[in-house]
Design an enzyme around this catalytic site. Structure first.
Site, PDB file in Angstrom:
ATOM      1  N   HIS A 311      33.126  60.902  23.728  1.00  0.00           N
ATOM      2  CA  HIS A 311      34.436  60.769  23.433  1.00  0.00           C
ATOM      3  C   HIS A 311      34.642  59.285  23.202  1.00  0.00           C
ATOM      4  CE1 HIS A 311      36.000  64.866  22.041  1.00  0.00           C
ATOM      5  NE2 HIS A 311      35.246  65.633  23.274  1.00  0.00           N
ATOM      6  N   LYS A 491      50.468  57.125  22.620  1.00  0.00           N
ATOM      7  CA  LYS A 491      49.226  57.245  23.365  1.00  0.00           C
ATOM      8  C   LYS A 491      49.241  57.127  24.718  1.00  0.00           C
ATOM      9  CE  LYS A 491      48.020  55.030  19.962  1.00  0.00           C
ATOM     10  NZ  LYS A 491      47.005  55.503  19.094  1.00  0.00           N
ATOM     11  N   ARG A 492      48.166  57.573  25.445  1.00  0.00           N
ATOM     12  CA  ARG A 492      48.034  57.279  26.989  1.00  0.00           C
ATOM     13  C   ARG A 492      48.326  55.462  26.999  1.00  0.00           C
ATOM     14  NH1 ARG A 492      46.858  61.126  31.268  1.00  0.00           N
ATOM     15  NH2 ARG A 492      46.264  58.892  32.442  1.00  0.00           N
ATOM     16  N   LYS A 497      44.000  50.011  24.290  1.00  0.00           N
ATOM     17  CA  LYS A 497      44.209  50.753  22.791  1.00  0.00           C
ATOM     18  C   LYS A 497      45.969  49.195  22.901  1.00  0.00           C
ATOM     19  CE  LYS A 497      44.290  55.416  24.429  1.00  0.00           C
ATOM     20  NZ  LYS A 497      43.900  56.139  23.437  1.00  0.00           N
ATOM     21  N   THR A 598      43.583  60.489  17.781  1.00  0.00           N
ATOM     22  CA  THR A 598      43.962  61.770  16.629  1.00  0.00           C
ATOM     23  C   THR A 598      45.471  61.638  15.932  1.00  0.00           C
ATOM     24  OG1 THR A 598      44.083  62.693  18.997  1.00  0.00           O
ATOM     25  CG2 THR A 598      42.336  63.523  17.115  1.00  0.00           C
ATOM     26  N   LYS A 602      48.058  62.310  12.405  1.00  0.00           N
ATOM     27  CA  LYS A 602      49.105  63.242  13.314  1.00  0.00           C
ATOM     28  C   LYS A 602      50.107  62.430  12.274  1.00  0.00           C
ATOM     29  CE  LYS A 602      47.547  65.101  17.354  1.00  0.00           C
ATOM     30  NZ  LYS A 602      47.902  64.973  18.233  1.00  0.00           N
TER      31      LYS A 602
HETATM   32  C1  26V Z   1      38.845  57.836  30.187  1.00  0.00           C
HETATM   33  C2  26V Z   1      38.610  56.575  31.005  1.00  0.00           C
HETATM   34  C3  26V Z   1      38.409  56.401  33.054  1.00  0.00           C
HETATM   35  C4  26V Z   1      38.284  55.868  33.423  1.00  0.00           C
HETATM   36  C5  26V Z   1      39.595  54.616  32.932  1.00  0.00           C
HETATM   37  C6  26V Z   1      39.239  54.133  31.281  1.00  0.00           C
HETATM   38  C7  26V Z   1      39.042  55.217  31.154  1.00  0.00           C
HETATM   39  C8  26V Z   1      39.302  55.072  29.659  1.00  0.00           C
HETATM   40  C9  26V Z   1      38.919  56.478  28.582  1.00  0.00           C
HETATM   41  C10 26V Z   1      38.834  57.357  28.843  1.00  0.00           C
HETATM   42  C11 26V Z   1      38.663  58.377  27.534  1.00  0.00           C
HETATM   43  C12 26V Z   1      37.747  59.373  28.227  1.00  0.00           C
HETATM   44  C13 26V Z   1      37.534  60.386  26.818  1.00  0.00           C
HETATM   45  C14 26V Z   1      38.430  60.172  25.933  1.00  0.00           C
HETATM   46  O1  26V Z   1      40.043  61.612  25.982  1.00  0.00           O
HETATM   47  N1  26V Z   1      38.525  60.413  24.575  1.00  0.00           N
HETATM   48  C15 26V Z   1      39.360  60.398  23.396  1.00  0.00           C
HETATM   49  O2  26V Z   1      39.116  61.332  22.593  1.00  0.00           O
HETATM   50  C16 26V Z   1      39.929  61.856  21.927  1.00  0.00           C
HETATM   51  C17 26V Z   1      39.179  62.941  21.128  1.00  0.00           C
HETATM   52  O3  26V Z   1      38.100  62.687  20.878  1.00  0.00           O
HETATM   53  C18 26V Z   1      39.306  60.893  20.376  1.00  0.00           C
HETATM   54  O4  26V Z   1      40.287  60.886  19.894  1.00  0.00           O
HETATM   55  C19 26V Z   1      40.356  59.768  21.816  1.00  0.00           C
HETATM   56  O5  26V Z   1      40.054  58.190  20.510  1.00  0.00           O
HETATM   57  C20 26V Z   1      39.281  59.127  22.530  1.00  0.00           C
HETATM   58  O6  26V Z   1      39.609  58.111  24.102  1.00  0.00           O
END
Ligand code: 26V
Length: 754
Positions: A311, A491-492, A497, A598, A602
């Site tokens: 992801h 979003k987060r 982002k 996602t 929406k």
């Molecule tokens: C996690 C972390 C943790 C450490 C700090 C930086 C960082 C950056 C990103 C993440 C996200 C980890 C995985 C995630 O949540 N991915 C999201 O998954 C969604 C569903 O597939 C997708 O739509 C998003 O674009 C993606 O960011």
């Protein structure tokens, strides 16, 4: 009295009219349970286990009533008795068992699996507290616990227990089961594990707690994505509890259906959702060993059974556990992981493919790619980047394993439930076939030139904007004018982002207004975002946006045109109110960094136009709607990747070379901002933008400002043309139904029920 009312009366123990709201809510929950149970089916052939540390399911009452086809009837019965279903919905606490897109995707997938009548359960953890509740104190984020486990919960306690050994002790993982009923479909389950010993009184101030007392804290909290050192260790324990219990459940259920373990892949398909459940690979090998299956065969069985979804390409987000953590938490897995590492090194001598690296860290994603039969990305661009850069060496080793599965969203929640006005209008225009076959939305294109239809779409948008305004006032005490253009970035909060790009764009607009260059239309910009508690810059961006909001509000010359609303505690419930009311959907990540997104889907489905970069699924949205129906700007992913490779990006040069950029960044610590802002926080953000700007905000600044201005002009000048663009977006959104995504997974990876 009809049968439904009869049953509700029995469940309440009194006539519906006399029952209080709590009693009614409980009765509805029991009614849903009964009806869901009737839709359980015997499983034939292969069954899916979607293992995920997160399931961001949101409130369930209305969703379940819709899927069971009794929403309207229940509402009518309640209304006749003088009761209000909407009020009952508010009694339900939202289970926020996820951080963002990844967890919400898992929840959409469960809905689609059940709707498509496919045998597929979720497996995860029953956190006592989901993601923290966000509060603002002096415009800074404060985290507090967000309880969701009420007396009446959807998840039913079972007496099924599995033993799990961790850190030299044995724990008993108890299974809780939450029924997931599809739209006119079957009932599957979300299986959540927990320990009886978990103790909520362990929580101190905010969301801090004693991280050493494992038995008491293991499932206390969902971990925000970048927790501290002690938190990271606890996360390993959480993950192992989840996968060990999951593996035992899978073996048990499969054996009950006649599996002799050698043929496990004929009975079970396991999807590993990101790397959080990766330890299921060595755990299954270990358990198969206990059943008398040799290592080599066990490796083959597990590879045939498991598949992995990636992801993110952000290296810092790919889990790598220090060997010492695993030795402490799960010593029984280490010999197996070492053997897997040796096997991987036999297959490939490139150190970039190793499971255990030179620094003794265990790369979970590498283990997944070697020892599952499928690795997929979540949007076309993302998969292509994985194959061509991030995981290129793996793609050369296993070209047949890599595949794309573009994400999707469930239309039951993100259209039918959250936007009944639009849903009814669509039914009137194109029939209700789109509810189960989303591709039928395309029929709407027939009305592209129909002014009456276009006008009606805009009326619906206006009504949704009014509803959001009322909700904002009621829940957050904020007044917004529903006749303005609504832009939303929710979003987060993460630097990639680029909420900070939106921030700088807004400061630029402020200066324009001050110089007498008025915007084409008044606009309210909404933000909804939580920052990980330890993510300093993300929190600084929140502060800057809140403070800028104060600056605008205090200045009548500006507030006539521009308003910023930072919604507190953005969650699924808030999203359901905000998304149907949006005109302009801000999807402005740095190209190449957002795997899919996602929220973008929406918003599109609910008739908002996208202002975005060519990133993630935005690329596919742009292809589907055509250039004239989307506002694309900024560097391409190739340009970005090239710039990173060259390593020659200097934010300072952009800052010094562009007066508009300089003016906007300087404003952050100017007199206006310091009236309510914290100097140190704003200075830190300013320094970050000038000295680093890792996600290249500044090169995209001017293009962003111009593109947004274009969108505002189109909105103001030609409403019919705008409405037509919205119609095209709705009509083309069918591709993003998670029913399509799940059908693709099933066709290419799972082959369920066969
Ligand atoms: C996690 C972390 C943790 C450490 C700090 C930086 C960082 C950056 C990103 C993440 C996200 C980890 C995985 C995630 O949540 N991915 C999201 O998954 C969604 C569903 O597939 C997708 O739509 C998003 O674009 C993606 O960011």
């Amino acid at each position: 009295m009809n049968r439904l009312e009869q049953r509700l009366t029995e469940l309440c123990g009194c006539p519906v009219a006399q029952a209080d709201d709590q009693t009614l809510y409980r009765a509805l929950l029991m009614l849903v349970r009964e009806k869901s149970r009737d839709k359980c089916q015997v499983v034939h052939g292969r069954k899916l286990y979607y293992i995920s540390a997160e399931f961001l399911i949101g409130k369930l009452l209305s969703n379940n009533l819709i899927n069971l086809g009794i929403y309207d009837e229940v509402r009518a019965v309640l209304q006749n008795a003088g009761k209000d279903l909407a009020r009952l919905e508010e009694l339900e606490a939202e289970p926020s068992l996820g951080n963002g897109g990844l967890g919400r995707l898992a929840a959409c997938f469960l809905d689609s699996l059940a709707t498509l009548n496919l045998p597929g359960d979720g497996v995860g953890l029953r956190y006592h507290f989901g993601l923290f509740r966000q509060k603002f104190v002096n415009d800074r984020q404060k985290e507090t616990p967000d309880p969701w486990l009420q007396q009446e919960s959807w998840a039913e306690k079972t007496d099924i227990l599995f033993p799990v050994q961790m850190g030299g002790k044995e724990f008993a993982a108890r299974l809780y089961r939450l029924p997931v009923t599809g739209y006119e479909g079957r009932t599957n389950y979300l299986n959540l594990f927990d320990l009886d010993s978990v103790d909520e009184s362990l929580i101190n101030e905010g969301i801090s707690f004693d991280k050493t007392a494992l038995a008491q804290n293991l499932t206390l909290f969902l971990y925000p994505d970048d927790s501290d050192e002690a938190g990271r260790k606890l996360r390993v324990y959480q993950q192992y509890l989840m996968v060990s219990a999951a593996a035992q459940l899978i073996l048990c259920e499969s054996a009950e259906r006649g599996c002799c373990y050698h043929d496990l892949a004929d009975y079970a398909a396991i999807q590993i959702n990101d790397t959080h459940p990766s330890m299921v690979i060595p755990e299954l090998i270990r358990l198969l060993g206990e059943k008398g299956i040799g290592f080599d065969e066990a490796v083959q069985i597990v590879t045939d059974t498991c598949a992995y979804t990636n992801h993110t390409i952000l290296a810092e987000a790919l889990e790598k556990w220090p060997r010492a953590y695993l030795e402490e938490a799960v010593p029984q897995l280490m010999p197996i992981i070492e053997k897997l590492d040796a096997l991987a090194k036999e297959r490939c001598d490139d150190p970039a493919c190793a499971i255990i690296d030179e620094q003794d860290r265990v790369h979970m994603a590498h283990m997944d790619i070697h020892f599952t039969h499928s690795t997929n990305g979540v949007a076309a661009l993302h998969t292509q980047i994985l194959k061509s850069s991030e995981l290129a060496h793996f793609d050369r080793l296993y070209p047949e394993k890599f595949n794309n599965k573009t994400n999707g969203i469930t239309f039951r929640r993100w259209l039918m439930s959250c936007n009944p006005l639009l849903t009814d209008e669509l039914c009137r225009l194109i029939g209700d076939g789109f509810k189960k076959d989303a591709s039928q939305l395309k029929k709407l294109l027939f009305y592209k030139e129909d002014e009456a239809v276009l006008r009606r779409l805009m009326e619906i948008k206006d009504q949704n904007k009014q509803a959001l305004s009322v909700w904002m006032h009621k829940t957050q005490g904020v007044s917004v004018d529903p006749t303005r253009l609504f832009s939303i970035q929710s979003k987060r909060l993460h630097e990639y982002k680029r909420q900070q790009l939106n921030l700088l764009g807004l400061i630029h607009q402020y200066f324009e207004i001050k110089a007498g260059h008025l915007p084409p239309v008044p606009m309210t910009c909404f933000f909804g975002a939580k920052a990980a508690p330890a993510y300093t810059i993300a929190k600084d961006i929140i502060h800057a946006l809140r403070v800028l909001s104060n600056v605008f509000a205090a200045d009548p010359e500006v507030s006539r045109w521009l308003q910023i609303v930072f919604v507190e505690n953005y969650n699924v419930t808030a999203a359901e109110k905000m998304i149907p009311a949006c005109d302009l959907s801000e999807q402005i990540s740095l190209a190449s960094k957002e795997a899919s997104g996602t929220g973008n889907m929406k918003f599109m489905l609910n008739g908002a136009l996208t202002l975005g970069t060519m990133d993630g699924a935005n690329v596919e949205i742009a292809q589907l709607v055509g250039d004239e129906n989307i506002y694309i700007f900024g560097q391409s992913s190739q340009q970005v990747i090239r710039r990173y490779a060259a390593g020659d990006y200097s934010a300072r040069e952009w800052y010094e070379g562009d007066p508009n950029i300089r003016r906007a960044i300087d404003f952050l610590t100017g007199e206006q901002m310091l009236k309510t802002g914290d100097r140190e926080v704003l200075r830190r953000l300013q320094n970050e933008l000038i000295g680093k700007d890792w996600f290249q905000t500044l090169p995209d600044f001017n293009a962003y400002v111009l593109r947004r201005r274009q969108a505002m002009e189109d909105y103001a000048v030609s409403p019919m043309l705008w409405a037509k663009k919205c119609l095209v977006n709705i009509a083309q959104a069918g591709y993003f139904s998670s029913d399509r995504t799940i059908a693709d997974y099933d066709r290419d990876i799972w082959h369920l029920g066969q």
